[in-house]
Design an enzyme around this catalytic site. Structure first.
Site, PDB file in Angstrom:
ATOM      1  N   GLU A 178       1.494  -1.243  -0.137  1.00 30.55           N
ATOM      2  CA  GLU A 178      -0.047   0.024  -0.109  1.00 30.55           C
ATOM      3  C   GLU A 178       0.889   1.079  -0.071  1.00 30.55           C
ATOM      4  O   GLU A 178       0.667   2.045   0.876  1.00 30.55           O
ATOM      5  CB  GLU A 178      -0.743  -0.117   1.697  1.00 30.55           C
ATOM      6  CG  GLU A 178      -1.761  -1.091   1.322  1.00 30.55           C
ATOM      7  CD  GLU A 178      -2.763  -1.187   2.079  1.00 30.55           C
ATOM      8  OE1 GLU A 178      -3.056  -0.418   3.758  1.00 30.55           O
ATOM      9  OE2 GLU A 178      -4.378  -1.587   1.483  1.00 30.55           O
ATOM     10  N   GLU A 377      -5.597  -8.130  -0.284  1.00 29.83           N
ATOM     11  CA  GLU A 377      -6.356  -8.150   0.138  1.00 29.83           C
ATOM     12  C   GLU A 377      -7.718  -7.294   0.082  1.00 29.83           C
ATOM     13  O   GLU A 377      -7.941  -6.615  -1.094  1.00 29.83           O
ATOM     14  CB  GLU A 377      -5.661  -6.723   1.241  1.00 29.83           C
ATOM     15  CG  GLU A 377      -4.777  -7.531   1.479  1.00 29.83           C
ATOM     16  CD  GLU A 377      -3.780  -5.828   2.708  1.00 29.83           C
ATOM     17  OE1 GLU A 377      -4.583  -5.341   2.926  1.00 29.83           O
ATOM     18  OE2 GLU A 377      -2.757  -6.043   2.564  1.00 29.83           O
TER      19      GLU A 377
HETATM   20  P1  P53 Z   1      -7.094  -2.579   9.661  1.00 30.52           P
HETATM   21  C1  P53 Z   1      -5.952   1.405   5.406  1.00 30.52           C
HETATM   22  C2  P53 Z   1      -7.043   1.682   4.456  1.00 30.52           C
HETATM   23  C3  P53 Z   1      -6.892   0.478   3.902  1.00 30.52           C
HETATM   24  C4  P53 Z   1      -6.265  -0.272   4.182  1.00 30.52           C
HETATM   25  O1  P53 Z   1      -6.655  -2.486   8.063  1.00 30.52           O
HETATM   26  C5  P53 Z   1      -5.108  -0.631   5.579  1.00 30.52           C
HETATM   27  C6  P53 Z   1      -4.803   0.711   6.061  1.00 30.52           C
HETATM   28  C7  P53 Z   1      -4.025   0.733   7.153  1.00 30.52           C
HETATM   29  O2  P53 Z   1      -5.167   1.229   8.141  1.00 30.52           O
HETATM   30  O3  P53 Z   1      -4.581  -1.659   5.189  1.00 30.52           O
HETATM   31  C8  P53 Z   1      -4.246  -2.355   4.617  1.00 30.52           C
HETATM   32  O4  P53 Z   1      -6.269  -3.292  10.074  1.00 30.52           O
HETATM   33  C9  P53 Z   1      -3.213  -3.639   5.303  1.00 30.52           C
HETATM   34  C10 P53 Z   1      -3.203  -4.127   6.209  1.00 30.52           C
HETATM   35  C11 P53 Z   1      -4.065  -3.686   7.216  1.00 30.52           C
HETATM   36  C12 P53 Z   1      -5.860  -4.309   6.267  1.00 30.52           C
HETATM   37  O5  P53 Z   1      -6.187  -2.830   5.718  1.00 30.52           O
HETATM   38  O6  P53 Z   1      -6.202  -0.865   9.415  1.00 30.52           O
HETATM   39  O7  P53 Z   1      -2.303  -3.843   4.471  1.00 30.52           O
HETATM   40  O8  P53 Z   1      -1.830  -4.636   6.671  1.00 30.52           O
HETATM   41  O9  P53 Z   1      -4.105  -5.041   8.253  1.00 30.52           O
HETATM   42  C13 P53 Z   1      -6.995  -3.547   7.233  1.00 30.52           C
HETATM   43  O10 P53 Z   1      -7.753  -1.975   9.893  1.00 30.52           O
END
Ligand code: P53
Length: 490
Positions: A178, A377
């Site tokens: 990201e 993801e």
């Molecule tokens: P968490 C922001 C927006 C979209 C994805 O996020 C993001 C973030 C950062 O928070 O992160 C990704 O755990 C990231 C993972 C993360 C997952 O999305 O903040 O690549 O490490 O755990 C979910 O709810």
């Protein structure tokens, strides 16, 4: 691709990141990483970044879900779900504990040998991110992270070490997780986790972000070149958070604002996929008076080191609106310029759930980049309840994933978009990146641990585990709960 079916070699799987699952933060010679100095937060606030590890603070990533020790049982559960691929990252500070050493740490390398061997034993293809929010902390304190051009060298040394070591075990790589999160440069969390940077008072955060990001896209392009020299079969991808930014209305200035927002969020992948800066951005640097360290040699490397595919996360969509006093650049500030989209629901953490945005995104990226796409993801953070007999009825997670898979299939089957695979977030419960919570659960596998670090760490299969098992077994044909609507049987 048949009318209903996905390609036979479609990479179904699940994803995690090293710091969010492994724990063992100081085991096997591992150095501290940026993730090790972040505390836990609540549902709507941000994690605190402390000055090193401070007594009396709780750091949820230090133990996480103990994947470092429990990976054999966990990988076995992934195999039971039928995973064809497993996305994780290599904790940079296991391999180079301080970040600036010359020689890698053998104990760290051995851990990932064991982990990748365990995956391969079940024919699970590892998909490996080099840097997923886990730069060695020493690089932050000594060099200011990616403020420094030197960090490019530290990164490429790390990349070379792991490409060489795992050249026969890992084929699919991603450079920076990201990388475009930091387009939200006013949010302390993003600049710290992406680039190891804390903005100082009086600094222009946007300019700092562009300089650091430039060093990162250069580092990424060098890693791609090194990878292909070591093993021409390697597939090296870029990785962006794909949250599309829609115009709030059909007012032309709103449309222009949304276009600029998309440009500001995706110039990273423009550079990584196409090998050059978009014209709007070089003009923007001029207009803002940003005099960045971008050399001719950098530009040549960007051209030579374009990626083989584009990986992306997809969680939500955004919307934006022009104000009455836009500057000529329609300058986009994500912390300021987003508005609520009334057409889509929100998760408990305020994330706007929009499955159709995934189809939109797949088409948008396909039109723009003409590269294979990999959904690395996708998922929903939610509160799960473990019943007395260790079940988790996570129908909301099944609904979320099903609705997104439906849109992915439409993009593939109806629109002809090439998608390599789908690795939802997350394979197993993790420590949330933005909040440090365990209770913001994403996994198919429940881990008995709470936000304060207690729990047995026992693993339990959620309802979504069995559902996803059937999805994979039918190559995405059966998305029903009860297995009675298999469209291969139609
Ligand atoms: P968490 C922001 C927006 C979209 C994805 O996020 C993001 C973030 C950062 O928070 O992160 C990704 O755990 C990231 C993972 C993360 C997952 O999305 O903040 O690549 O490490 O755990 C979910 O709810």
């Amino acid at each position: 691709m048949t009318k209903h079916g996905l390609p036979k070699d479609f990479l179904w799987g699940g994803a995690v990141a090293a710091h969010q699952v492994e724990g063992a933060y100081n085991v096997g010679g591992k150095g501290l990483s940026v993730a090790d100095v972040m505390t836990a937060a609540g549902n709507h606030d941000e994690r605190k970044i402390t000055d090193g590890v401070q007594a009396g603070e709780f750091y949820p990533n230090h133990e996480a879900v103990d994947f470092y020790h429990q990976y054999p049982e966990d990988v076995k559960l992934f195999a039971e779900m039928g995973f064809k691929s497993f996305r994780t990252s290599i904790a940079w500070s296991r391999i180079f504990p301080q970040g600036d050493e010359i020689e890698p740490n053998e104990a760290g390398l051995k851990f990932y040998d064991r982990l990748f061997d365990e995956c391969l034993k079940y024919n699970i293809e590892p998909v490996v991110t080099l840097s997923h929010f886990e730069m060695p902390y020493h690089l932050v304190t000594k060099y200011g992270g990616f403020r420094s051009r030197k960090t490019i060298t530290f990164f490429t040394r790390f990349a070379k070490a792991v490409f060489e070591r795992y050249q026969d075990k890992v084929k699919y790589w991603l450079t920076f997780n990201e990388i475009n999160n930091q387009s939200n440069y006013d949010r302390a969390f993003t600049l710290f986790t992406n680039s190891g940077i804390q903005v100082k008072p009086g600094e222009n955060a946007e300019e700092v972000m562009y300089q650091a990001s430039h060093y990162e896209v250069v580092a990424s392009s060098l890693a791609v070149q090194i990878a292909h020299q070591i093993n021409p079969d390697f597939q090296v991808g870029a990785m962006v958070a794909f949250s599309p930014v829609y115009p709030a209305t059909d007012k032309p200035s709103d449309v222009l604002k949304a276009q600029r927002a998309m440009q500001a969020r995706f110039w990273f992948s423009d550079v990584q996929c196409e090998g050059e800066y978009p014209t709007w951005l070089t003009q923007y640097f001029d207009a803002k008076g940003y005099d960045l360290d971008i050399t001719k040699a950098d530009l040549a490397n960007l051209k030579r080191g374009t990626v083989d595919y584009l990986g992306f996360s997809y969680y939500m969509s955004f919307a934006t609106q022009a104000s009455d006093h836009e500057d000529k650049q329609f300058s986009y500030n994500e912390s300021r310029d987003l508005v609520t989209n009334k057409y889509v629901p929100q998760s408990d953490w305020g994330w706007q759930v929009d499955p159709e945005g995934l189809r939109y995104g797949l088409n948008w990226m396909n039109d723009r980049y003409h590269l294979p796409l990999f959904i690395v993801e996708n998922g929903i953070g939610a509160i799960d309840k473990l019943t007395a007999n260790h079940e988790v009825h996570d129908q909301y997670r099944i609904d979320y994933l099903r609705d997104h898979i439906v849109q992915m299939k439409l993009a593939m089957v109806e629109d002809g978009v090439p998608v390599m695979g789908y690795t939802p977030w997350s394979a197993i419960d993790i420590v949330s990146a933005s909040t440090g919570q365990l209770s913001k659960r994403y996994g198919f596998i429940y881990v008995d641990r709470n936000d304060y670090g207690s729990g047995s760490l026992a693993r339990y299969r959620k309802d979504s585990f069995y559902w996803y098992q059937r999805v994979i077994a039918t190559n995405g044909a059966d998305l029903s709960l009860d297995g009675e609507h298999d469209d291969t049987k139609a």
